[in-house]
Enzyme design. Structure first.
Site, PDB file in Angstrom:
ATOM      1  N   ILE A 235       0.767  -1.063   0.071  1.00 52.54           N
ATOM      2  CA  ILE A 235       0.006   0.207  -0.075  1.00 52.54           C
ATOM      3  C   ILE A 235       0.903   1.123   0.035  1.00 52.54           C
ATOM      4  O   ILE A 235       2.135   1.258   0.663  1.00 52.54           O
ATOM      5  CB  ILE A 235      -0.806  -0.077   1.143  1.00 52.54           C
ATOM      6  CG1 ILE A 235      -1.812  -1.302   1.445  1.00 52.54           C
ATOM      7  CG2 ILE A 235      -1.836   1.311   1.288  1.00 52.54           C
ATOM      8  CD1 ILE A 235      -2.267  -1.482   2.742  1.00 52.54           C
ATOM      9  N   CYS A 236       0.440   2.439  -0.941  1.00 50.78           N
ATOM     10  CA  CYS A 236       0.991   3.766  -0.675  1.00 50.78           C
ATOM     11  C   CYS A 236       0.048   4.420  -0.774  1.00 50.78           C
ATOM     12  O   CYS A 236      -1.261   4.388  -0.528  1.00 50.78           O
ATOM     13  CB  CYS A 236       2.216   3.859  -1.649  1.00 50.78           C
ATOM     14  SG  CYS A 236       1.651   3.665  -3.531  1.00 50.78           S
ATOM     15  N   HIS A 237       0.250   5.783  -1.165  1.00 47.30           N
ATOM     16  CA  HIS A 237      -0.968   6.827  -1.421  1.00 47.30           C
ATOM     17  C   HIS A 237      -1.627   6.600  -2.522  1.00 47.30           C
ATOM     18  O   HIS A 237      -2.971   6.614  -2.398  1.00 47.30           O
ATOM     19  CB  HIS A 237      -0.260   8.130  -1.396  1.00 47.30           C
ATOM     20  CG  HIS A 237      -1.254   9.226  -1.254  1.00 47.30           C
ATOM     21  ND1 HIS A 237      -1.364  10.471  -2.049  1.00 47.30           N
ATOM     22  CD2 HIS A 237      -2.277   9.378  -0.255  1.00 47.30           C
ATOM     23  CE1 HIS A 237      -2.755  11.196  -1.826  1.00 47.30           C
ATOM     24  NE2 HIS A 237      -2.904  10.543  -0.625  1.00 47.30           N
TER      25      HIS A 237
ATOM     26  N   GLY B 107      -0.434   4.262  -5.270  1.00 48.42           N
ATOM     27  CA  GLY B 107      -0.415   3.005  -5.871  1.00 48.42           C
ATOM     28  C   GLY B 107       0.950   2.789  -6.638  1.00 48.42           C
ATOM     29  O   GLY B 107       1.360   1.847  -7.123  1.00 48.42           O
TER      30      GLY B 107
ATOM     31  N   VAL C 191      -4.175   4.308  -0.370  1.00 49.19           N
ATOM     32  CA  VAL C 191      -5.008   4.833   0.466  1.00 49.19           C
ATOM     33  C   VAL C 191      -5.939   5.671   0.118  1.00 49.19           C
ATOM     34  O   VAL C 191      -7.168   5.850   0.855  1.00 49.19           O
ATOM     35  CB  VAL C 191      -4.239   5.309   1.797  1.00 49.19           C
ATOM     36  CG1 VAL C 191      -3.619   4.139   2.611  1.00 49.19           C
ATOM     37  CG2 VAL C 191      -3.334   6.387   1.581  1.00 49.19           C
TER      38      VAL C 191
END
Length: 107
Positions: free
Chosen positions: A64-66, A68, A93
């Site tokens: 997961i990151c902000h 993708g 997210v």
């Protein structure tokens, strides 16, 4: 590499018949302080090459990151290191906040 949508991940996390995947959040600590998917483990992208041995190779892992992008890079790295069941959270997210948890703060 598998791409998983936030809705698919939410359904997967609610499926009690299967063990929960590791949610590996590769954002920086200041980003995680603003918003985080419950149950995720933080390992900033820059530290993954030095710390990936801490992860279970056979465990299902969703990176997961902000949005993708960073998570996609880390998921590809983990696959090259022999991890067999890695997925990227499409939309990160931000996508989770739009599709699953509309009350999640954004930045």
């Amino acid at each position: 590499m598998l791409q998983i949508t936030p809705t698919m991940l939410a359904e997967r996390l609610q499926d009690a018949r299967r063990p929960a995947p590791l949610l590996l959040d590769v954002r920086e600590p200041w980003e995680v302080q603003i918003c985080q998917i419950p149950g995720s483990v933080t390992m900033p992208m820059g530290s993954v090459p030095a710390r990936y041995a801490e992860l279970e190779r056979e465990r299902e892992t969703v990176v997961i990151c902000h949005h993708g992008g960073r998570s996609w890079q880390v998921a590809m790295f983990l696959e090259r290191q022999g991890f067999s069941n890695v997925a990227n959270l499409s939309g990160g997210v931000a996508g989770w906040a739009n599709e699953v948890d509309r009350n999640m703060p954004q930045y």
